[in-house]
Design a protein around this motif. Structure first.
Motif, PDB file in Angstrom:
ATOM      1  N   ILE A 162      -8.176 -22.272   2.344  1.00 53.38           N
ATOM      2  CA  ILE A 162      -7.562 -20.970   2.053  1.00 53.38           C
ATOM      3  C   ILE A 162      -6.153 -21.163   1.516  1.00 53.38           C
ATOM      4  O   ILE A 162      -5.412 -22.048   1.967  1.00 53.38           O
ATOM      5  N   ILE A 163      -5.798 -20.376   0.518  1.00 53.71           N
ATOM      6  CA  ILE A 163      -4.415 -20.216   0.077  1.00 53.71           C
ATOM      7  C   ILE A 163      -4.171 -18.705   0.038  1.00 53.71           C
ATOM      8  O   ILE A 163      -4.794 -17.990  -0.746  1.00 53.71           O
ATOM      9  N   SER A 164      -3.297 -18.244   0.912  1.00 53.78           N
ATOM     10  CA  SER A 164      -3.097 -16.807   1.103  1.00 53.78           C
ATOM     11  C   SER A 164      -1.646 -16.434   0.859  1.00 53.78           C
ATOM     12  O   SER A 164      -0.732 -17.132   1.316  1.00 53.78           O
ATOM     13  N   PHE A 165      -1.447 -15.327   0.149  1.00 54.56           N
ATOM     14  CA  PHE A 165      -0.109 -14.836  -0.175  1.00 54.56           C
ATOM     15  C   PHE A 165       0.095 -13.498   0.535  1.00 54.56           C
ATOM     16  O   PHE A 165      -0.625 -12.531   0.257  1.00 54.56           O
ATOM     17  N   GLU A 166       1.061 -13.449   1.441  1.00 58.37           N
ATOM     18  CA  GLU A 166       1.203 -12.323   2.358  1.00 58.37           C
ATOM     19  C   GLU A 166       2.646 -11.845   2.447  1.00 58.37           C
ATOM     20  O   GLU A 166       3.573 -12.652   2.429  1.00 58.37           O
ATOM     21  N   LEU A 167       2.807 -10.536   2.564  1.00 54.61           N
ATOM     22  CA  LEU A 167       4.130  -9.936   2.730  1.00 54.61           C
ATOM     23  C   LEU A 167       4.364  -9.647   4.210  1.00 54.61           C
ATOM     24  O   LEU A 167       3.607  -8.885   4.821  1.00 54.61           O
ATOM     25  N   PRO A 168       5.398 -10.237   4.827  1.00 57.72           N
ATOM     26  CA  PRO A 168       5.714  -9.934   6.217  1.00 57.72           C
ATOM     27  C   PRO A 168       6.688  -8.761   6.320  1.00 57.72           C
ATOM     28  O   PRO A 168       7.103  -8.191   5.304  1.00 57.72           O
ATOM     29  N   PHE A 169       7.028  -8.395   7.535  1.00 54.13           N
ATOM     30  CA  PHE A 169       8.032  -7.359   7.807  1.00 54.13           C
ATOM     31  C   PHE A 169       7.650  -6.001   7.213  1.00 54.13           C
ATOM     32  O   PHE A 169       8.488  -5.270   6.680  1.00 54.13           O
ATOM     33  N   VAL A 170       6.370  -5.668   7.289  1.00 52.54           N
ATOM     34  CA  VAL A 170       5.904  -4.384   6.785  1.00 52.54           C
ATOM     35  C   VAL A 170       5.782  -3.400   7.951  1.00 52.54           C
ATOM     36  O   VAL A 170       5.238  -3.734   9.009  1.00 52.54           O
ATOM     37  N   ASP A 171       6.268  -2.182   7.751  1.00 53.06           N
ATOM     38  CA  ASP A 171       6.258  -1.152   8.790  1.00 53.06           C
ATOM     39  C   ASP A 171       4.927  -0.398   8.743  1.00 53.06           C
ATOM     40  O   ASP A 171       4.866   0.790   8.402  1.00 53.06           O
ATOM     41  N   ALA A 172       3.841  -1.087   9.125  1.00 52.40           N
ATOM     42  CA  ALA A 172       2.504  -0.496   9.016  1.00 52.40           C
ATOM     43  C   ALA A 172       2.321   0.695   9.937  1.00 52.40           C
ATOM     44  O   ALA A 172       1.601   1.645   9.598  1.00 52.40           O
ATOM     45  N   LEU A 173       2.962   0.681  11.107  1.00 57.22           N
ATOM     46  CA  LEU A 173       2.796   1.761  12.084  1.00 57.22           C
ATOM     47  C   LEU A 173       3.780   2.898  11.870  1.00 57.22           C
ATOM     48  O   LEU A 173       3.640   3.963  12.485  1.00 57.22           O
ATOM     49  N   GLY A 174       4.789   2.681  11.041  1.00 49.77           N
ATOM     50  CA  GLY A 174       5.799   3.713  10.846  1.00 49.77           C
ATOM     51  C   GLY A 174       6.676   3.923  12.066  1.00 49.77           C
ATOM     52  O   GLY A 174       7.287   4.983  12.213  1.00 49.77           O
ATOM     53  N   ASP A 175       6.745   2.896  12.943  1.00 48.16           N
ATOM     54  CA  ASP A 175       7.556   3.061  14.154  1.00 48.16           C
ATOM     55  C   ASP A 175       8.957   2.481  14.009  1.00 48.16           C
ATOM     56  O   ASP A 175       9.767   2.551  14.931  1.00 48.16           O
ATOM     57  N   GLY A 176       9.229   1.859  12.845  1.00 49.30           N
ATOM     58  CA  GLY A 176      10.563   1.343  12.584  1.00 49.30           C
ATOM     59  C   GLY A 176      10.927   0.075  13.328  1.00 49.30           C
ATOM     60  O   GLY A 176      12.085  -0.351  13.283  1.00 49.30           O
ATOM     61  N   LYS A 177       9.940  -0.565  13.990  1.00 47.96           N
ATOM     62  CA  LYS A 177      10.305  -1.742  14.780  1.00 47.96           C
ATOM     63  C   LYS A 177       9.249  -2.854  14.812  1.00 47.96           C
ATOM     64  O   LYS A 177       9.585  -4.000  15.121  1.00 47.96           O
ATOM     65  N   PRO A 227       0.842  -1.203   0.000  1.00 45.09           N
ATOM     66  CA  PRO A 227       0.000   0.000   0.000  1.00 45.09           C
ATOM     67  C   PRO A 227       0.874   1.250   0.000  1.00 45.09           C
ATOM     68  O   PRO A 227       2.003   1.242   0.514  1.00 45.09           O
ATOM     69  N   GLN A 228       0.359   2.298  -0.575  1.00 50.12           N
ATOM     70  CA  GLN A 228       1.102   3.552  -0.639  1.00 50.12           C
ATOM     71  C   GLN A 228       1.412   4.072   0.766  1.00 50.12           C
ATOM     72  O   GLN A 228       0.568   4.046   1.656  1.00 50.12           O
ATOM     73  N   GLY A 229       2.656   4.488   0.945  1.00 50.11           N
ATOM     74  CA  GLY A 229       3.040   5.106   2.207  1.00 50.11           C
ATOM     75  C   GLY A 229       3.654   4.175   3.227  1.00 50.11           C
ATOM     76  O   GLY A 229       4.054   4.627   4.302  1.00 50.11           O
ATOM     77  N   VAL A 230       3.717   2.863   2.941  1.00 49.91           N
ATOM     78  CA  VAL A 230       4.356   1.940   3.878  1.00 49.91           C
ATOM     79  C   VAL A 230       5.555   1.281   3.200  1.00 49.91           C
ATOM     80  O   VAL A 230       5.656   1.239   1.973  1.00 49.91           O
ATOM     81  N   SER A 231       6.467   0.767   4.002  1.00 50.10           N
ATOM     82  CA  SER A 231       7.684   0.156   3.477  1.00 50.10           C
ATOM     83  C   SER A 231       8.049  -1.049   4.327  1.00 50.10           C
ATOM     84  O   SER A 231       7.388  -1.351   5.334  1.00 50.10           O
ATOM     85  N   PHE A 232       9.102  -1.731   3.931  1.00 48.72           N
ATOM     86  CA  PHE A 232       9.557  -2.899   4.665  1.00 48.72           C
ATOM     87  C   PHE A 232      10.492  -2.504   5.805  1.00 48.72           C
ATOM     88  O   PHE A 232      11.179  -1.481   5.739  1.00 48.72           O
ATOM     89  N   LEU A 233      10.525  -3.338   6.814  1.00 51.73           N
ATOM     90  CA  LEU A 233      11.423  -3.159   7.947  1.00 51.73           C
ATOM     91  C   LEU A 233      12.688  -3.977   7.693  1.00 51.73           C
ATOM     92  O   LEU A 233      12.809  -5.118   8.149  1.00 51.73           O
ATOM     93  N   ASP A 234      13.621  -3.399   6.976  1.00 50.46           N
ATOM     94  CA  ASP A 234      14.822  -4.141   6.589  1.00 50.46           C
ATOM     95  C   ASP A 234      15.638  -4.590   7.796  1.00 50.46           C
ATOM     96  O   ASP A 234      16.163  -5.709   7.821  1.00 50.46           O
TER      97      ASP A 234
END
Length: 298
Positions: A107-122, A60-67
């Motif tokens: 169910i067969i679900s495809f999901e991206l983990p490690f997303v910084d949804a809260l913008g808290d960096g952790k 989604p726009q505005g979120v990124s991964f927690l590398d």
């Protein structure tokens, strides 16, 4: 009395539907969490690695991964690749305080983990991008996916119908799991297959068992009609409900035709097959949906 007898007969017939035998037992934790939704998951959790840019393109726009968290949590991390969690299974014996019937579902679900949804960096979250869910109405699974704003919700039929995997006889004489096949109800000739036989070789695995369990238990988020929606499913890996033990698997996810919402899985020009590593489990879970997102922060 005749009405009561007829209702009891209907219940017995419903429970005895052919093909609806599962390897897993009934829900053992409903009484422990009477205020929550609980159930049983029978299937596999697997990881595939995809091109990093392709993974970023579907966030989604505005979120990124927690590398930093990704590198810390996954020993086999790669700079140019990113993990995708694939949940393939059968969910049954769902219980809730309101006693409303929530049907079993594949169910067969495809999901991206490690997303910084809260913008808290952790705090890592999971983001479900494409979900094949049992085609039925009413469907609690379809309704929840819609409320979370899952971009691609695909009502589907599954083979086997009421279990995560049928079993075939292996060369060693032991039963090995066959494919779980999802077929979109509107385009039944299209198939998504997840095969997860037991990994018999001793080759290194890119994600360890404990690493994968932590990924599975990351909270989830989506972008609903009124903004961000959050929740957490806690999969209780210590509460096995049918399989003797956790089984390490190595298999593949494959498509028999182009599938737009799953294009990100495959490199351009490659076959529509992707190697996956995972674990097969029969386990209980407890859900907390639609909670304050900040309450899920680490």
């Amino acid at each position: 009395m005749k009405l009561l007898a007829a209702l009891l007969l209907l219940v017995q017939v419903t429970l005895a539907q052919p093909g609806c035998q599962t390897q897993t037992q009934s829900n053992p934790i409903a009484d422990w969490y009477p205020m929550n939704i609980t159930g049983v998951f029978n299937g596999t959790f697997s990881i595939a690695f995809v091109n990093r840019q392709a993974a970023e393109s579907i966030l989604p726009q505005g979120v990124s991964f927690l590398d930093d968290v990704y590198r810390r949590e996954v020993a086999g991390w790669r700079e140019d690749m990113f993990p995708v969690l694939i949940r393939a299974g059968y969910v049954h014996d769902i219980r809730a305080r309101d006693r409303m019937v929530r049907n079993h579902r594949g169910i067969i679900s495809f999901e991206l983990p490690f997303v910084d949804a809260l913008g808290d960096g952790k705090t890592p979250f999971r983001y479900a991008y494409t979900q094949l869910i049992q085609a039925m109405r009413p469907s609690y699974g379809l309704d929840i996916a819609e409320q979370y704003g899952v971009p691609h919700i695909i009502p589907s039929n599954f083979d086997p119908e009421c279990d995560a995997y049928g079993f075939i006889q292996g060369p060693d004489g032991r039963p090995h799991p066959a494919k779980l096949r999802g077929m979109p109800a509107r385009t039944p000739r299209l198939t998504v297959e997840v095969t997860s036989p037991q990994q018999l070789t001793k080759e290194a695995r890119p994600v360890g068992d404990d690493e994968l369990k932590r990924i599975v238990n990351q909270p989830r988020f989506g972008i609903g009609k009124e903004g961000m929606v959050c929740g957490r499913r806690t999969t209780m890996f210590g509460e096995e409900v049918g399989f003797d033990e956790l089984v390490r698997t190595k298999g593949e996810v494959s498509l028999n035709a182009p599938f737009e919402s799953l294009d990100f899985l495959f490199e351009e020009g490659s076959t529509r097959r992707k190697l996956i590593y995972g674990i097969r489990v029969g386990t209980a879970f407890v859900d907390r949906d639609f909670v304050d997102c900040q309450s899920l922060a680490n």
